[in-house]
Scaffold this motif. Structure first.
Motif, PDB file in Angstrom:
ATOM      1  N   GLU A   1      47.693  73.949  34.855  1.00 48.89           N
ATOM      2  CA  GLU A   1      47.143  74.733  36.196  1.00 48.89           C
ATOM      3  C   GLU A   1      46.088  74.414  36.722  1.00 48.89           C
ATOM      4  O   GLU A   1      45.313  72.544  36.691  1.00 48.89           O
ATOM      5  CB  GLU A   1      46.290  75.357  34.930  1.00 48.89           C
ATOM      6  N   PRO A   2      45.228  74.908  38.143  1.00 46.87           N
ATOM      7  CA  PRO A   2      44.425  74.007  39.055  1.00 46.87           C
ATOM      8  C   PRO A   2      43.789  74.073  37.587  1.00 46.87           C
ATOM      9  O   PRO A   2      43.353  75.005  37.027  1.00 46.87           O
ATOM     10  CB  PRO A   2      44.638  75.599  39.787  1.00 46.87           C
ATOM     11  N   ALA A   3      42.465  73.077  38.308  1.00 49.37           N
ATOM     12  CA  ALA A   3      41.023  72.298  37.729  1.00 49.37           C
ATOM     13  C   ALA A   3      40.204  73.243  38.451  1.00 49.37           C
ATOM     14  O   ALA A   3      40.481  73.813  39.522  1.00 49.37           O
ATOM     15  CB  ALA A   3      41.092  71.228  37.996  1.00 49.37           C
ATOM     16  N   THR A   4      38.842  73.911  37.642  1.00 49.52           N
ATOM     17  CA  THR A   4      37.996  74.566  38.509  1.00 49.52           C
ATOM     18  C   THR A   4      36.807  72.876  38.093  1.00 49.52           C
ATOM     19  O   THR A   4      36.677  72.465  37.076  1.00 49.52           O
ATOM     20  CB  THR A   4      37.343  75.999  37.882  1.00 49.52           C
ATOM     21  N   LYS A   5      35.286  74.096  38.385  1.00 49.70           N
ATOM     22  CA  LYS A   5      34.649  72.858  38.466  1.00 49.70           C
ATOM     23  C   LYS A   5      34.716  73.148  37.054  1.00 49.70           C
ATOM     24  O   LYS A   5      33.973  72.410  36.714  1.00 49.70           O
ATOM     25  CB  LYS A   5      33.049  73.970  38.923  1.00 49.70           C
ATOM     26  N   ALA A   6      34.601  74.111  36.336  1.00 46.85           N
ATOM     27  CA  ALA A   6      34.419  74.000  34.356  1.00 46.85           C
ATOM     28  C   ALA A   6      34.749  73.047  33.800  1.00 46.85           C
ATOM     29  O   ALA A   6      34.524  72.343  33.073  1.00 46.85           O
ATOM     30  CB  ALA A   6      34.658  75.412  34.170  1.00 46.85           C
TER      31      ALA A   6
END
Length: 136
Positions: free
Chosen positions: A17-22
């Motif tokens: 899945e796409p990564a986020t800043k978290a």
């Protein structure tokens, strides 16, 4: 934190899945885990440490570069080669490209663009394949 390497082909075959800043900590864990496996590994994808996120790390000689949501935007000069993987036994044939350009978010969540060729381009392509569940 150094994580254990996943060898479950079913898990590794799933799309990330796409990564986020978290997910910055996952990048740090990849750095630690690659460092711990330096003698037998030159790159890793997050799913190799049990996290289905679009994050990879590539050794570029003197530095390891973490890439969040990497995408190959240009490629040329295909060639045939064989590769191994820390998550699998043996080597397998594959097609790679001599030159690529990749866009990604860095550890500071700033967009980057990098041109790679040769060995580092091959490593990057291998790790990006992991993100789509493609196992070499």
């Amino acid at each position: 934190m150094v994580k254990e390497t996943v060898r479950d082909v079913f898990f590794l075959g799933q799309k990330s899945e796409p990564a986020t800043k978290a997910d910055i900590q996952v990048g740090i864990d990849l750095q630690d885990t690659l460092r711990a496996n330096r003698e037998r590994c030159v790159g890793m994808a997050a799913n190799m440490i049990g996290i289905k996120k679009n994050i990879i790390i590539v050794n570029m000689g003197f530095v390891d570069v973490v890439m969040f949501n990497p995408v190959i935007i240009k490629k040329d000069s295909p060639y045939q080669t064989e590769e191994g993987c820390l998550s699998l036994d043996g080597v397998r044939p594959t097609t790679r490209y001599e030159n690529i350009e990749v866009e990604y978010m860095d550890m500071n969540w700033k967009k980057q663009k990098m041109k790679l060729s040769g060995w580092t381009a091959q490593i990057c392509q291998h790790e990006i394949d992991h993100l789509s569940g493609r196992i070499i």
